[in-house]
Scaffold this motif. Structure first.
Motif, short mmCIF file in Angstrom:
data_model
loop_
_atom_site.label_atom_id
_atom_site.label_comp_id
_atom_site.label_asym_id
_atom_site.label_seq_id
_atom_site.Cartn_x
_atom_site.Cartn_y
_atom_site.Cartn_z
N GLU A 263 0.82 -1.21 0.00
CA GLU A 263 0.00 0.00 0.00
C GLU A 263 0.86 1.27 0.00
O GLU A 263 0.42 2.34 0.43
CB GLU A 263 -0.96 0.03 1.20
N GLY A 264 2.08 1.12 -0.53
CA GLY A 264 3.00 2.26 -0.53
C GLY A 264 2.52 3.41 -1.40
O GLY A 264 2.61 4.59 -1.01
N LEU A 265 1.98 3.10 -2.58
CA LEU A 265 1.49 4.16 -3.46
C LEU A 265 0.29 4.87 -2.84
O LEU A 265 0.13 6.09 -3.00
CB LEU A 265 1.11 3.58 -4.82
N THR A 266 -0.51 4.11 -2.13
CA THR A 266 -1.66 4.72 -1.43
C THR A 266 -1.16 5.69 -0.37
O THR A 266 -1.70 6.81 -0.22
CB THR A 266 -2.54 3.64 -0.79
N ALA A 267 -0.14 5.27 0.37
CA ALA A 267 0.42 6.15 1.40
C ALA A 267 0.99 7.42 0.80
O ALA A 267 0.80 8.52 1.34
CB ALA A 267 1.50 5.40 2.18
N LEU A 268 1.69 7.30 -0.32
CA LEU A 268 2.25 8.48 -0.99
C LEU A 268 1.13 9.38 -1.53
O LEU A 268 1.23 10.61 -1.47
CB LEU A 268 3.17 8.05 -2.13
#
Length: 416
Positions: A263-268
């Motif tokens: 979910e890294g892109l969501t966090a960014l």
């Protein structure tokens, strides 16, 4: 035979340039601003009104100056503008100043014409502005969709053809005006500056001098180091704030690391408040590069764009996470209530006005350039701009300005 006052006109013109200019850091050409030049286009949005004393004309231009294929004898209408207000007339051998258009529509406004209009009364010069083929209304195939359809139609889009366009147009114009004895000085900036310099070199019988502003004419054949532009942009930020510089430099690793996590892109997306969820990390790095480059590009003393961003990034000195500091700075300069617009290459209109420039970049002008992210510390390969910062000879003279701004476009992604 050249008129007796030709050399005097050229020397006087150079003297005026020197008096109007003070020391520069760097000049360059590139591509990044041609992809994402929102700030420049905001300025250009006021360019649609043609200034008084200028008249737009069309010249019947040859499609192919060098070959003998079936289409080589076709013609198209090339747009140009003229201003006779200050001209002393052909019988006085008054000079002709020719502005060489670059990779965009020809704008006849104060932003574009001010330098030449300011100097024209002193020299009693005729002003001519030429639009580059395939840009603006000078389209050999009637529409961008048709012109950019494939390599068959794009084959006539090249700097070599553009130089021949200028040579032919200037020659015919002087003949029609009975101004064969009027000396011609060509002027251009960035890619247009390269064209001006090359026109003087390749067609020395047509022009007696060229002013090539922000033109990386020394880039080719490894004449200059390959980290010039980005080192200057980096220095702009470092001189503004060492903390800001290091925060930006360290943020790239954090962005890449976060993007690889679950979910890294969501966090960014949430951290930077993007207008839509990120689908790739490049969408975020694209827009961040754009912000940094544009702020360095247009960092004039009145705006202090670099300082403004760095002050926002440095505002919370207790925040140790570089990503959060960057996100806060970006939101501060764009407005906390506004989302951050991101884009993917696929979302760019294939037939937009920038497609021709991307074709030229890959095909000829910048074909050896690598990719780069500012302050990347080796993440990507930097490359140089090749601006002329010192005299090359008694006739090739460098005129520099204090705190000169680099071209934002040099650190483009080739192949994007």
């Amino acid at each position: 035979m050249a008129p007796k006052n030709t050399f005097g006109v050229f020397l006087l013109f150079c003297l005026i340039l020197l008096l109007l200019s003070v020391e520069s850091r760097w000049t360059s050409l590139g591509t990044h601003e041609k992809y994402f030049s929102s700030l420049r286009r905001t300025k250009a949005s006021i360019h649609n009104t043609i200034l008084p004393d200028f008249e737009m004309r069309n010249y019947t231009q040859t499609l192919d100056h060098f070959n003998f294929g079936p289409n080589s004898y076709d013609t198209f209408l090339q747009r140009y503008a003229m201003n006779f207000k200050y001209w002393g007339g052909a019988n006085t051998s008054s000079p002709i100043f020719v502005y060489i258009g670059d990779e965009e529509e020809l704008f006849i406004d104060k932003f574009t014409t001010d330098f030449l209009v300011t100097n024209a009364p002193h020299f009693k010069s005729l002003l001519v502005f030429i639009e580059h083929r395939y840009y603006g209304e000078s389209n050999p195939f009637g529409s961008m969709e048709e012109a950019y359809k494939n390599s068959s139609t794009l084959q006539y889009l090249s700097s070599e053809q553009a130089l021949a366009d200028c040579a032919q147009l200037i020659t015919d114009l002087k003949k029609n005006l009975s101004a064969e004895n009027s000396p011609v000085i060509v002027v251009g900036g960035s890619y247009g500056g390269m064209l001006a310099a090359w026109l003087r070199l390749k067609y020395p019988h047509i022009t007696i001098g060229a002013l090539a502003s922000s033109a990386p004419i020394l880039y080719f054949d490894d004449i200059t180091p390959h980290n010039g532009y980005c080192s200057v942009v980096s220095r702009d930020f470092r001189e503004s704030s060492e903390s800001c510089y290091r925060t930006i430099k360290n943020s790239w690793h954090g962005i890449m690391k976060t993007a690889t996590q679950y979910e890294g892109l969501t966090a960014l997306s949430q951290m930077f408040n993007t207008c839509r969820p990120l689908t790739s990390v490049e969408e975020l790095t694209n827009v961040l590069e754009h912000i940094y480059f544009v702020r360095a590009q247009y960092n004039d003393p009145s705006s202090n764009l670099v300082n403004e961003l760095c002050e926002a990034i440095d505002k919370d000195s207790h925040e140790i996470n570089p990503l959060r500091r960057i996100a806060y700075g970006v939101k501060a300069i764009h407005g906390f209530s506004r989302c951050l617009n991101v884009w993917s290459v696929e979302e760019m209109n294939e037939f937009d006005r920038l497609f021709g420039w991307r074709w030229q970049n890959i095909k000829e002008v910048l074909k050896d350039f690598g990719s780069n992210v500012i302050f990347s510390n080796g993440l990507r390969d930097p490359y140089s701009s090749g601006g002329v910062l010192q005299n090359i000879s008694s006739t090739i003279v460098a005129v520099t300005t204090t705190k000169g701004i680099p071209s934002v476009s040099v650190c483009a992604r080739m192949g994007a």
